[in-house]
Design a protein around this motif. Sequence first.
Motif, PDB file in Angstrom:
ATOM      1  N   LYS A  52      39.714  43.121  47.953  1.00 15.95           N
ATOM      2  CA  LYS A  52      40.600  42.628  47.039  1.00 15.95           C
ATOM      3  C   LYS A  52      40.096  43.161  45.618  1.00 15.95           C
ATOM      4  CE  LYS A  52      42.885  38.803  49.527  1.00 15.95           C
ATOM      5  NZ  LYS A  52      43.061  37.469  49.382  1.00 15.95           N
ATOM      6  N   PHE A  53      39.041  43.346  45.613  1.00 16.86           N
ATOM      7  CA  PHE A  53      38.428  43.642  44.414  1.00 16.86           C
ATOM      8  C   PHE A  53      38.859  45.143  44.206  1.00 16.86           C
ATOM      9  CE2 PHE A  53      34.519  46.047  42.270  1.00 16.86           C
ATOM     10  CZ  PHE A  53      34.849  45.646  41.185  1.00 16.86           C
ATOM     11  N   LEU A  54      38.494  46.033  45.120  1.00 15.46           N
ATOM     12  CA  LEU A  54      38.672  47.527  45.144  1.00 15.46           C
ATOM     13  C   LEU A  54      40.247  47.844  45.022  1.00 15.46           C
ATOM     14  CD1 LEU A  54      36.798  48.961  48.053  1.00 15.46           C
ATOM     15  CD2 LEU A  54      36.286  49.111  45.569  1.00 15.46           C
ATOM     16  N   ALA A  55      41.122  46.837  45.483  1.00 12.37           N
ATOM     17  CA  ALA A  55      42.614  46.896  45.230  1.00 12.37           C
ATOM     18  C   ALA A  55      43.094  46.352  43.952  1.00 12.37           C
ATOM     19  CB  ALA A  55      43.347  46.431  46.488  1.00 12.37           C
ATOM     20  N   TYR A  56      42.347  45.481  43.152  1.00 11.27           N
ATOM     21  CA  TYR A  56      42.911  44.931  41.818  1.00 11.27           C
ATOM     22  C   TYR A  56      43.006  45.815  40.818  1.00 11.27           C
ATOM     23  CZ  TYR A  56      42.312  42.126  37.637  1.00 11.27           C
ATOM     24  OH  TYR A  56      42.537  41.560  36.367  1.00 11.27           O
ATOM     25  N   ASP A  57      44.102  45.528  40.167  1.00  6.74           N
ATOM     26  CA  ASP A  57      44.375  46.579  38.923  1.00  6.74           C
ATOM     27  C   ASP A  57      45.250  45.620  37.898  1.00  6.74           C
ATOM     28  OD1 ASP A  57      45.281  48.502  37.248  1.00  6.74           O
ATOM     29  OD2 ASP A  57      46.773  49.701  38.560  1.00  6.74           O
ATOM     30  N   ASP A  58      44.614  45.423  36.725  1.00  5.23           N
ATOM     31  CA  ASP A  58      45.282  44.680  35.878  1.00  5.23           C
ATOM     32  C   ASP A  58      46.107  45.302  34.928  1.00  5.23           C
ATOM     33  OD1 ASP A  58      43.236  45.577  34.400  1.00  5.23           O
ATOM     34  OD2 ASP A  58      42.556  43.793  33.723  1.00  5.23           O
ATOM     35  N   LEU A  70      35.450  37.898  39.315  1.00  5.89           N
ATOM     36  CA  LEU A  70      35.810  39.095  38.801  1.00  5.89           C
ATOM     37  C   LEU A  70      34.995  38.928  37.186  1.00  5.89           C
ATOM     38  CD1 LEU A  70      37.388  41.733  39.099  1.00  5.89           C
ATOM     39  CD2 LEU A  70      39.413  40.712  38.167  1.00  5.89           C
ATOM     40  N   VAL A  71      34.415  39.868  36.784  1.00  2.00           N
ATOM     41  CA  VAL A  71      33.489  39.536  35.541  1.00  2.00           C
ATOM     42  C   VAL A  71      34.133  40.970  34.515  1.00  2.00           C
ATOM     43  CG1 VAL A  71      31.426  39.589  34.050  1.00  2.00           C
ATOM     44  CG2 VAL A  71      31.672  38.287  36.387  1.00  2.00           C
ATOM     45  N   THR A 129      45.260  47.763  32.803  1.00  2.00           N
ATOM     46  CA  THR A 129      44.623  47.911  31.477  1.00  2.00           C
ATOM     47  C   THR A 129      43.429  48.915  31.776  1.00  2.00           C
ATOM     48  OG1 THR A 129      42.879  46.305  31.491  1.00  2.00           O
ATOM     49  CG2 THR A 129      45.101  45.624  30.847  1.00  2.00           C
ATOM     50  N   ASP A 130      42.781  49.421  30.696  1.00  2.00           N
ATOM     51  CA  ASP A 130      41.576  50.105  30.862  1.00  2.00           C
ATOM     52  C   ASP A 130      40.443  49.272  30.893  1.00  2.00           C
ATOM     53  OD1 ASP A 130      43.002  52.611  31.073  1.00  2.00           O
ATOM     54  OD2 ASP A 130      42.821  52.921  28.662  1.00  2.00           O
ATOM     55  N   THR A 131      40.483  48.186  31.007  1.00  2.00           N
ATOM     56  CA  THR A 131      39.375  47.040  31.123  1.00  2.00           C
ATOM     57  C   THR A 131      38.579  47.445  32.563  1.00  2.00           C
ATOM     58  OG1 THR A 131      40.406  45.539  29.501  1.00  2.00           O
ATOM     59  CG2 THR A 131      38.419  44.778  30.870  1.00  2.00           C
ATOM     60  N   ARG A 132      37.294  47.408  32.414  1.00  2.00           N
ATOM     61  CA  ARG A 132      36.552  47.606  33.363  1.00  2.00           C
ATOM     62  C   ARG A 132      35.870  46.292  34.101  1.00  2.00           C
ATOM     63  NH1 ARG A 132      32.755  52.927  33.232  1.00  2.00           N
ATOM     64  NH2 ARG A 132      33.382  52.997  35.470  1.00  2.00           N
ATOM     65  N   HIS A 133      35.726  46.016  35.408  1.00  2.00           N
ATOM     66  CA  HIS A 133      35.319  44.739  35.781  1.00  2.00           C
ATOM     67  C   HIS A 133      34.444  44.974  36.890  1.00  2.00           C
ATOM     68  CE1 HIS A 133      39.347  43.912  34.395  1.00  2.00           C
ATOM     69  NE2 HIS A 133      38.945  42.637  34.096  1.00  2.00           N
ATOM     70  N   GLU A 134      33.370  44.096  37.144  1.00  2.00           N
ATOM     71  CA  GLU A 134      32.537  44.242  38.183  1.00  2.00           C
ATOM     72  C   GLU A 134      32.852  42.980  39.246  1.00  2.00           C
ATOM     73  OE1 GLU A 134      28.451  44.390  36.905  1.00  2.00           O
ATOM     74  OE2 GLU A 134      28.957  42.741  35.381  1.00  2.00           O
ATOM     75  N   LEU A 135      32.402  42.921  40.243  1.00  2.00           N
ATOM     76  CA  LEU A 135      32.414  41.763  41.205  1.00  2.00           C
ATOM     77  C   LEU A 135      31.093  41.133  41.385  1.00  2.00           C
ATOM     78  CD1 LEU A 135      34.439  40.337  43.271  1.00  2.00           C
ATOM     79  CD2 LEU A 135      33.554  41.769  44.844  1.00  2.00           C
TER      80      LEU A 135
END
Length: 76
Positions: free
Chosen positions: A15-21, A34-35, A23-29
């Motif tokens: 689900k993390f790999l498929a996550y898309d909000d 989600l951080v 925006t250009d904001t980068r996240h880590e798991l």
Amino acid sequence: MTQTQHPTKLLTFEKFLAYDDRTDTRHELVDGELVEMPTQSQENCDIAKFLLFELAKRFPITLLAYKDIEVEVNGQ
């Protein structure tokens, strides 16, 4: 009156790999949560340049690229 905290739903890696909000904001798991990752610091840019110059001493320049080199660190 007490306040009940609802547990945060943890993300799976898929689900993390498929996550898309969108925006250009980068996240880590981190432990299923989600951080948001901080923006690139000048110190990290300097480290990336240093590593590039050290690699250039040992490898042909044609094998190296500098565009968008980043050193990613944990946001915490």
